[in-house]
Motif scaffolding. Structure first.
Motif, PDB file in Angstrom:
ATOM      1  N   LEU A  21     -36.899  -6.783 -11.323  1.00  0.00           N
ATOM      2  CA  LEU A  21     -37.471  -6.408 -12.616  1.00  0.00           C
ATOM      3  C   LEU A  21     -38.914  -6.908 -12.669  1.00  0.00           C
ATOM      4  O   LEU A  21     -39.172  -8.107 -12.507  1.00  0.00           O
ATOM      5  CB  LEU A  21     -36.669  -7.029 -13.761  1.00  0.00           C
ATOM      6  N   VAL A  22     -39.835  -5.979 -12.880  1.00  0.00           N
ATOM      7  CA  VAL A  22     -41.263  -6.312 -12.879  1.00  0.00           C
ATOM      8  C   VAL A  22     -41.852  -5.904 -14.224  1.00  0.00           C
ATOM      9  O   VAL A  22     -42.013  -4.714 -14.507  1.00  0.00           O
ATOM     10  CB  VAL A  22     -42.000  -5.598 -11.733  1.00  0.00           C
ATOM     11  N   ASP A  23     -42.140  -6.896 -15.066  1.00  0.00           N
ATOM     12  CA  ASP A  23     -42.814  -6.588 -16.327  1.00  0.00           C
ATOM     13  C   ASP A  23     -44.318  -6.722 -16.120  1.00  0.00           C
ATOM     14  O   ASP A  23     -44.801  -6.955 -14.996  1.00  0.00           O
ATOM     15  CB  ASP A  23     -42.301  -7.472 -17.460  1.00  0.00           C
ATOM     16  N   LEU A  24     -45.094  -6.592 -17.198  1.00  0.00           N
ATOM     17  CA  LEU A  24     -46.549  -6.582 -17.051  1.00  0.00           C
ATOM     18  C   LEU A  24     -47.104  -7.911 -16.526  1.00  0.00           C
ATOM     19  O   LEU A  24     -47.950  -7.910 -15.620  1.00  0.00           O
ATOM     20  CB  LEU A  24     -47.202  -6.194 -18.381  1.00  0.00           C
ATOM     21  N   PRO A  25     -46.663  -9.075 -17.053  1.00  0.00           N
ATOM     22  CA  PRO A  25     -47.147 -10.325 -16.452  1.00  0.00           C
ATOM     23  C   PRO A  25     -46.808 -10.435 -14.969  1.00  0.00           C
ATOM     24  O   PRO A  25     -47.630 -10.903 -14.170  1.00  0.00           O
ATOM     25  CB  PRO A  25     -46.434 -11.408 -17.283  1.00  0.00           C
ATOM     26  N   ALA A  26     -45.602 -10.011 -14.570  1.00  0.00           N
ATOM     27  CA  ALA A  26     -45.237 -10.059 -13.147  1.00  0.00           C
ATOM     28  C   ALA A  26     -46.105  -9.105 -12.336  1.00  0.00           C
ATOM     29  O   ALA A  26     -46.504  -9.421 -11.203  1.00  0.00           O
ATOM     30  CB  ALA A  26     -43.766  -9.714 -12.976  1.00  0.00           C
ATOM     31  N   LEU A  27     -46.414  -7.943 -12.892  1.00  0.00           N
ATOM     32  CA  LEU A  27     -47.273  -6.984 -12.197  1.00  0.00           C
ATOM     33  C   LEU A  27     -48.631  -7.605 -11.897  1.00  0.00           C
ATOM     34  O   LEU A  27     -49.206  -7.390 -10.828  1.00  0.00           O
ATOM     35  CB  LEU A  27     -47.432  -5.727 -13.052  1.00  0.00           C
ATOM     36  N   TYR A  28     -49.127  -8.400 -12.845  1.00  0.00           N
ATOM     37  CA  TYR A  28     -50.435  -9.023 -12.687  1.00  0.00           C
ATOM     38  C   TYR A  28     -50.376 -10.380 -11.995  1.00  0.00           C
ATOM     39  O   TYR A  28     -51.409 -11.036 -11.832  1.00  0.00           O
ATOM     40  CB  TYR A  28     -51.118  -9.163 -14.054  1.00  0.00           C
ATOM     41  N   GLY A  29     -49.194 -10.808 -11.613  1.00  0.00           N
ATOM     42  CA  GLY A  29     -49.081 -12.056 -10.885  1.00  0.00           C
ATOM     43  C   GLY A  29     -49.176 -13.299 -11.734  1.00  0.00           C
ATOM     44  O   GLY A  29     -49.401 -14.397 -11.214  1.00  0.00           O
ATOM     45  N   VAL A  30     -48.983 -13.161 -13.053  1.00  0.00           N
ATOM     46  CA  VAL A  30     -49.039 -14.328 -13.946  1.00  0.00           C
ATOM     47  C   VAL A  30     -47.689 -14.616 -14.577  1.00  0.00           C
ATOM     48  O   VAL A  30     -47.588 -15.433 -15.494  1.00  0.00           O
ATOM     49  CB  VAL A  30     -50.105 -14.135 -15.045  1.00  0.00           C
ATOM     50  N   GLY A  31     -46.657 -13.949 -14.088  1.00  0.00           N
ATOM     51  CA  GLY A  31     -45.290 -14.165 -14.565  1.00  0.00           C
ATOM     52  C   GLY A  31     -44.329 -13.924 -13.433  1.00  0.00           C
ATOM     53  O   GLY A  31     -44.696 -13.350 -12.399  1.00  0.00           O
ATOM     54  N   PRO A  32     -43.078 -14.345 -13.578  1.00  0.00           N
ATOM     55  CA  PRO A  32     -42.122 -14.224 -12.478  1.00  0.00           C
ATOM     56  C   PRO A  32     -41.565 -12.817 -12.341  1.00  0.00           C
ATOM     57  O   PRO A  32     -41.390 -12.088 -13.321  1.00  0.00           O
ATOM     58  CB  PRO A  32     -41.018 -15.210 -12.880  1.00  0.00           C
ATOM     59  N   VAL A  33     -41.273 -12.426 -11.114  1.00  0.00           N
ATOM     60  CA  VAL A  33     -40.495 -11.236 -10.829  1.00  0.00           C
ATOM     61  C   VAL A  33     -39.033 -11.653 -10.884  1.00  0.00           C
ATOM     62  O   VAL A  33     -38.611 -12.583 -10.204  1.00  0.00           O
ATOM     63  CB  VAL A  33     -40.835 -10.650  -9.448  1.00  0.00           C
ATOM     64  N   LEU A  34     -38.240 -10.956 -11.700  1.00  0.00           N
ATOM     65  CA  LEU A  34     -36.834 -11.318 -11.863  1.00  0.00           C
ATOM     66  C   LEU A  34     -35.963 -10.512 -10.895  1.00  0.00           C
ATOM     67  O   LEU A  34     -36.271  -9.367 -10.580  1.00  0.00           O
ATOM     68  CB  LEU A  34     -36.391 -11.044 -13.299  1.00  0.00           C
ATOM     69  N   GLY A  35     -34.867 -11.128 -10.468  1.00  0.00           N
ATOM     70  CA  GLY A  35     -33.900 -10.370  -9.699  1.00  0.00           C
ATOM     71  C   GLY A  35     -33.591 -10.963  -8.349  1.00  0.00           C
ATOM     72  O   GLY A  35     -33.904 -12.115  -8.046  1.00  0.00           O
ATOM     73  N   LEU A  36     -32.910 -10.151  -7.524  1.00  0.00           N
ATOM     74  CA  LEU A  36     -32.424 -10.541  -6.213  1.00  0.00           C
ATOM     75  C   LEU A  36     -31.501 -11.745  -6.293  1.00  0.00           C
ATOM     76  O   LEU A  36     -31.452 -12.587  -5.397  1.00  0.00           O
ATOM     77  CB  LEU A  36     -33.583 -10.826  -5.240  1.00  0.00           C
TER      78      LEU A  36
END
Length: 507
Positions: free
Chosen positions: A490-505
């Motif tokens: 799961l990639v939200d906007l902060p994760a897309l920009y590298g300032v938040g975590p990518v969820l999953g796996l």
């Protein structure tokens, strides 16, 4: 030498590009070496090359568009004289062989590394088309050591088609350049850093309007605020006819960069048709009430300049989809031009409010999808179980049972697989949505169904990771699933920009 060529603090990013150019100028070979640097307007070519020239004490000369041949010869002569410590007017060189030879001799005597940079070369070629041939002659002479010192020459320009022709076909310089650097804009993450924008949502919107060209920040003259302030920023920049960043002014300037673009109305109409969804030469011709053949050459020109792109289906051989690559042009054709009269009368705020649905559906949505593909290509390797993926793009997956086709926003093949190869292994399958709604299990079920279809069609899907990209987050049920499953991200906007975590796996 290494200290002299360390990247100056004022050069933001461009680590790879600076390293390439630094290696070029400090090449110990005594013979002359040629390099070509091209890139779209506002991409920072001149800034980068000026910094390089200053670092080594070289000679940097910019060609003036409106200047004639005699004036150009004298201005180059004066620049050489100034670099040698002489008064302007002392040198009166009458041809380009004399100018270029003298320039190389002077920089060889005075510079740490003998470097000559000629910026905006296409303007020079309009009145002095012999310059590449003269450079070929000088290059060949200095390979044999029959005259002068070696030196390094960098030719730079914004007219992409003209610059690419320098090294193609039977061109005099073909096979003689050791560097052919095409300077790209900053990617979306680097753009956010360069603009110093904290809020990822604002960064996305600014990038959807101006892209990654660093030159726009200085002429925008104001920071891009978040929240409701973004509307004020838009109406005070690209929708303000009094500013140079106004999209109509900038689009005209971009088109004038290439001397092959002379029928501006035709090119404007083609760009508008593409922006509105015409994605093949036939559809574009139909939108303009012209035959397909009438738009083929202009499309080739727009593609060579980098204003449009032909995107191939990553899985199947189909007609490529034609899209706009320049956000400013896209904004101009979809937002500014349809509201031009209203904007010119001083009602930019009203024009922007009326255009909000178009901005959301035809600009922000497609741009978010494109950034999702860039994320898959450049950043997904940090979280994918198998690391770096292969080619990334889009596709359509036929569903015979349902008598329909499913559009896939993001598909990455496994590393080593070739596009359109039968039975290719698929590393990543993603859906990107920039709507206000959060993404949930319904989106996941759609991706699961598409993965099953691809598996039944012979593609390797045993290691395929499913990815949901969302502008506004996810429902709790899909978040809980991502915490347990080893095939879901799961990639939200902060994760897309590298300032938040990518969820999953499963983690």
């Amino acid at each position: 030498m290494a200290d002299v060529l360390s990247r100056p603090p004022g050069v933001v990013g461009r680590e790879r590009e600076w390293r390439l150019l630094a290696d070029f100028v400090r090449d110990p070979a005594p013979a002359l070496r040629l390099g070509v640097v091209s890139g779209r307007r506002r991409h920072g070519k001149s800034y980068l090359l000026r910094a390089l020239t200053e670092a080594v004490g070289g000679l940097y000369v910019t060609v003036v568009r409106e200047e004639g041949r005699l004036a150009a010869l004298q201005r180059f002569s004066d620049a050489i004289a100034a670099h040698a410590g002489l008064r302007p007017g002392v040198l009166r060189l009458t041809n380009w062989y004399q100018v270029l030879n003298n320039a190389l001799d002077v920089v060889a005597r005075r510079a740490v590394t003998p470097l000559l940079v000629i910026d905006e070369l296409p303007h020079l070629l309009q009145h002095s088309p012999e310059v590449p041939g003269v450079l070929q002659q000088i290059y060949d002479e200095r390979q044999r050591g029959s005259t002068g010192n070696g030196g390094r020459v960098i030719l730079c320009g914004s007219a992409m088609g003209v610059m690419h022709q320098l090294l193609s076909g039977a061109a005099p310089l073909r096979g003689r350049a050791v560097v052919d650097l095409r300077l790209a804009p900053f990617d979306y993450r680097a753009s956010r850093t360069f603009w110093e924008i904290e809020d990822p949502c604002t960064a996305l919107r600014v990038h959807a309007v101006l892209g990654g060209a660093p030159g726009y920040r200085s002429i925008a003259s104001r920071p891009a605020p978040g929240g409701d302030g973004f509307s004020r920023w838009i109406t005070g920049t690209v929708l303000d006819p009094g500013r140079t960043v106004h999209s109509r002014i900038e689009t005209g300037s971009l088109l004038r960069e290439d001397p092959r673009i002379v029928q501006h109305t035709l090119y404007y109409d083609i760009l508008t048709a593409i922006a509105q969804g015409a994605s093949t030469p036939t559809k574009i011709g139909s939108a303009l009430a012209r035959q397909r053949n009438a738009v083929s050459h202009p499309l080739d020109v727009l593609e060579s300049t980098g204003y449009v792109r032909r995107e191939q289906d990553v899985l199947r051989a189909r007609h490529p989809v034609i899209t706009l690559t320049d956000p400013v042009i896209r904004f101009n054709q979809l937002i500014t031009l349809p509201q031009a009269d209203t904007i010119e009368q001083g009602f930019a705020e009203q024009a922007w409010r009326a255009s909000a649905p178009t901005f959301s559906s035809k600009i922000l949505g497609p741009h978010f999808e494109e950034l999702a593909r860039i994320w898959a290509l450049r950043y997904a390797h940090a979280v994918l179980p198998d690391g770096l993926p292969g080619p990334v793009g889009t596709t359509e997956v036929p569903d015979p049972a349902a008598r329909t086709k499913h559009e896939v926003d993001v598909l990455a093949l496994a590393l080593g697989e070739r596009p359109q190869a039968p039975r290719a292994r698929i590393a990543l399958l993603g859906e990107a949505k920039a709507t206000l709604a959060r993404r949930g299990t319904g989106d996941l079920e759609r991706l699961e169904h598409i993965r099953e279809l691809l598996g039944a069609q012979g593609y390797g899907t045993s290691g395929t990771v499913l990815v949901l990209f969302s502008l506004h987050g996810f429902y709790p049920d899909v978040v809980r699933l991502a915490a347990r499953r080893r095939d879901l991200l799961l990639v939200d906007l902060p994760a897309l920009y590298g300032v938040g975590p990518v969820l999953g796996l499963g983690g």
